[in-house]
Design a protein around this motif. Structure first.
Motif, PDB file in Angstrom:
ATOM      1  N   GLY A   1       0.829  -1.207   0.000  1.00 42.27           N
ATOM      2  CA  GLY A   1       0.000   0.000   0.000  1.00 42.27           C
ATOM      3  C   GLY A   1       0.856   1.247   0.000  1.00 42.27           C
ATOM      4  N   LEU A   2       1.959   1.219   0.763  1.00 39.04           N
ATOM      5  CA  LEU A   2       2.870   2.362   0.808  1.00 39.04           C
ATOM      6  C   LEU A   2       3.458   2.626  -0.573  1.00 39.04           C
TER       7      LEU A   2
ATOM      8  N   SER B   1      12.445   0.088  -3.860  1.00 39.29           N
ATOM      9  CA  SER B   1      12.909  -0.505  -2.603  1.00 39.29           C
ATOM     10  C   SER B   1      11.731  -0.954  -1.746  1.00 39.29           C
ATOM     11  N   VAL B   2      10.694  -0.098  -1.671  1.00 40.92           N
ATOM     12  CA  VAL B   2       9.554  -0.441  -0.820  1.00 40.92           C
ATOM     13  C   VAL B   2       8.821  -1.671  -1.350  1.00 40.92           C
ATOM     14  N   ILE B   3       8.556  -1.668  -2.681  1.00 38.34           N
ATOM     15  CA  ILE B   3       7.819  -2.793  -3.263  1.00 38.34           C
ATOM     16  C   ILE B   3       8.634  -4.070  -3.161  1.00 38.34           C
ATOM     17  N   ALA B   4       9.951  -3.952  -3.428  1.00 41.91           N
ATOM     18  CA  ALA B   4      10.795  -5.144  -3.361  1.00 41.91           C
ATOM     19  C   ALA B   4      10.776  -5.724  -1.949  1.00 41.91           C
TER      20      ALA B   4
ATOM     21  N   MET C   1       8.820  -9.999   1.692  1.00 33.93           N
ATOM     22  CA  MET C   1       8.139 -10.469   2.905  1.00 33.93           C
ATOM     23  C   MET C   1       7.001 -11.420   2.557  1.00 33.93           C
ATOM     24  N   LEU C   2       6.188 -11.052   1.544  1.00 35.85           N
ATOM     25  CA  LEU C   2       5.059 -11.899   1.166  1.00 35.85           C
ATOM     26  C   LEU C   2       5.554 -13.238   0.624  1.00 35.85           C
TER      27      LEU C   2
ATOM     28  N   VAL D   1      10.503  -9.633 -10.433  1.00 36.52           N
ATOM     29  CA  VAL D   1      10.544  -8.395 -11.222  1.00 36.52           C
ATOM     30  C   VAL D   1       9.143  -8.046 -11.734  1.00 36.52           C
ATOM     31  N   ASN D   2       8.394  -9.066 -12.131  1.00 41.20           N
ATOM     32  CA  ASN D   2       7.043  -8.831 -12.625  1.00 41.20           C
ATOM     33  C   ASN D   2       6.147  -8.244 -11.534  1.00 41.20           C
ATOM     34  N   ASP D   3       6.313  -8.769 -10.317  1.00 41.41           N
ATOM     35  CA  ASP D   3       5.543  -8.224  -9.199  1.00 41.41           C
ATOM     36  C   ASP D   3       5.903  -6.774  -8.933  1.00 41.41           C
ATOM     37  N   VAL D   4       7.195  -6.448  -9.084  1.00 42.88           N
ATOM     38  CA  VAL D   4       7.621  -5.056  -8.899  1.00 42.88           C
ATOM     39  C   VAL D   4       6.987  -4.173  -9.973  1.00 42.88           C
TER      40      VAL D   4
END
Lengths: 322, 282
Positions: A237-238, A302-305, A310-311, B107-110
């Motif tokens: 979400g962030l 960085s945030v999404i990675a 974690m998921l 990478v796809n998820d990103v």
């Protein structure tokens, strides 16, 4: 398929050729995903280079953004991006948590699906709709009813009062944060609900067996079990809030300044790009905007990675426990 | 006794708050839809679909913007959809356990959650600067890049639902993997894949940020893919922020139009899933 064809050597050779071609096509398509991310990173860096070479570290430490004198610093935009996203999370986390609890533990079966779909539909509404709604509906309400109250009641308080001073503009950092909160709620609550559903019934039943109330089971069994996944969902979400463009552009006020008050207009990285890019004159101006984009890419990446990581770890744990 | 009472009170309060949170979420969906209907319906007329975007003060419709949105969305999904399906096929079938697949998935998820304005900047650097001008094709490419990760993800998930036994049966008949995939796996996962494509269309048809500096906008009727093209989201953006009442009215009508289409698409997609997986939870 007839058997005569299957043993015909020419037919078999054709089959092998098609097999190789199809396999190669799928592999190339999959590689394209990697190339795309690399291409995005490289092209942003390339476009940002003139500005970065010219301003060096000052680009990150200066809040001055002046197209006339061609002085550009990212600090005000970065500040706005971070603050609006934090406001969004402060509001959205408890709401999403409540929705996830309602959907997994509380709602009767006939209500679960329609309510779940309605919340998910909120995620499908395009961001520009949140923008015009925020500007024409939410901002006037805030200006007339909420912000005067904040200024009168919280404004005089020491320390936190500084966040709520100045005239009620309606638009500004706080309004942008609230709109962002509405936008990220469906994302965080969807992930949280899915994570809650992975909690084994046996664990919950043991809690109930010991005489715990529903809330005690949620707080002491479900939440500890799903902590990693919840944090992953929150960071997802962030990432969404940090990069959101259109909704913020409408309600942020577009001022490159850092004010202590949350009621004042500000800007975010994405709003600055959306507002100024097509009107930017001169290579340095354009390049500075691309550099802002590169910065945003770095932050959200960085945030999404971290969130995905974690998921992913959670998924592995779920798989290994089966 | 009082401790037990306190626990019960906390329980009731906490659960009531979670119900309240859900009500808040639903309230905002309702509030937004209500605003769209109450302000957008006034401008709904035949002219909306037959006339071009007007100058300030004049009368007109959204025909060129609707046409542009449809064209760019269709080209976007035609470019991004098949590539995404092939990539998803690799992840689910050929490369299921390959090491590179986990990198690609990550990478796809990103990409799936990357800010769409970044995609706009990328296509600007990649196409608009090279071609020297804004164009519909650049807008369509930007939309394709946004549609791609959505299709990859849904295709992989849906192909994984096809029972291994069906694939084994086909292999036992002597079929090569490509034959198994195209003749057995794809038909079995068809409605799931269609759902993924519908969701991708829903996602890209409302995107504004990536079109701002790729397709730009065009006040006139244009079918030239090599020139700037009008599109609903950017028209809504420009008209809503304008001081002219007739432009603002068109912005609200356009907003209602686009939201309704997307919500209908999303709901249709869900029904397709429900038919595919009638015993499933969602």
């Amino acid at each position: 398929m007839n058997t005569a064809a299957a043993i015909d050597p020419r037919h078999a050779a054709g089959q092998r050729l098609r097999e190789r071609m199809f396999r190669a096509a799928t592999f190339v398509a999959a590689l394209l995903v990697l190339i795309l991310l690399g291409g995005v990173a490289l092209s942003l860096l390339h476009g940002a280079w003139p500005a970065l070479a010219h301003f060096r570290l000052h680009f990150l430490t200066s809040e001055i953004w002046n197209p006339v004198t061609e002085k550009f610093g990212a600090l005000a935009a970065v500040y706005g991006t971070v603050i609006t996203s934090l406001i969004a999370l402060v509001i959205a986390i408890p709401v999403s948590f409540g929705i996830a609890i309602f959907l997994t533990e509380l709602a009767p079966a006939w209500l679960k699906r329609p309510v779940g779909i309605a919340i998910e539909l909120l995620a499908a509404v395009p961001s520009i709709i949140f923008g015009i709604w925020g500007l024409f509906v939410l901002a006037p309400i805030l200006q007339r009813h909420v912000q005067p109250w904040l200024i009168d009641v919280i404004g005089p308080l020491p320390i936190i009062g500084r966040l709520f001073q100045g005239p009620p503009f309606g638009i500004g950092i706080l309004t942008a944060g609230i709109v962002l909160a509405i936008m990220v709620v469906p994302f965080i609550s969807a992930v949280t609900r899915d994570v809650f559903e992975t909690v084994p019934d046996v664990l919950k039943e043991s809690g109930y067996g010991l005489g715990a109330t529903t809330w005690e089971v949620i707080w002491q069994v479900v939440v500890p079990y799903s902590r990693t996944g919840m944090i992953g969902g929150i960071m997802l979400g962030l990432g969404r809030a940090l990069g959101e463009t259109m909704a913020v552009t409408f309600v942020i006020g577009n001022a490159h300044r850092i004010g202590s008050s949350l009621l004042a207009p500000g800007t975010t990285i994405s709003a600055a790009i959306a507002n100024e890019f097509t009107e930017a004159v001169g290579d340095l101006y354009t390049s500075s905007l691309v550099a802002l984009g590169a910065l945003l890419f770095l932050i959200t990446f960085s945030v999404i990675a971290a969130a995905r990581f974690m998921l992913l770890r959670l998924e592995r744990r779920a798989l290994s426990s089966v | 006794m009082s401790r037990r009472f306190l626990r019960k009170v906390i329980n009731v309060v906490a659960l009531a708050l979670s119900g309240l949170a859900t009500a808040i979420g639903l309230f905002f969906l309702g509030a937004i839809l209500w605003t769209l209907f109450s302000r957008g319906l006034a401008g709904m007329s035949v002219m909306l679909f037959t006339a071009m975007t007007p100058p300030p003060g004049g009368s007109g419709g959204l025909l060129n913007a609707i046409y542009g949105s449809v064209v760019m969305t269709v080209i976007g999904i035609l470019l991004g959809g098949p590539v995404g399906m092939l990539a998803g096929t690799y992840l689910a079938e050929y490369g299921r356990t390959a090491r590179i697949s986990s990198v690609i998935r990550f990478v796809n998820d990103v990409l799936l959650s990357a800010p769409s304005i970044i995609v706009g900047l990328f296509v600007y650097e990649l196409l608009v600067i090279r071609m020297g001008h804004f164009s519909a094709i650049a807008g369509a490419v930007a939309l394709a890049i946004i549609a791609l990760p959505v299709t990859v993800r849904t295709t992989e998930d849906m192909l994984n639902l096809v029972p291994q036994g069906m694939k084994d049966a086909s292999t036992a008949m002597g079929a090569y993997p490509w034959r198994t995939i195209t003749s057995v796996v794809y038909p079995a996962a068809r409605s799931g894949i269609v759902t993924g494509l519908l969701l991708a269309v829903a996602r890209i048809s409302g995107e504004t940020a990536p079109l701002l500096f790729t397709a730009l906008n065009n006040q006139f009727w244009s079918t030239d893919l090599n020139a700037p093209m009008a599109n609903l989201p950017v028209v809504i953006f420009q008209f809503a922020l304008s001081p002219y009442p007739n432009w603002q009215q068109l912005a609200w009508s356009g907003a209602l139009l686009i939201t309704l289409s997307i919500l209908i698409l999303s709901i249709t997609a869900r029904f397709v899933v429900a038919r595919l997986n009638p015993g499933g939870q969602r």
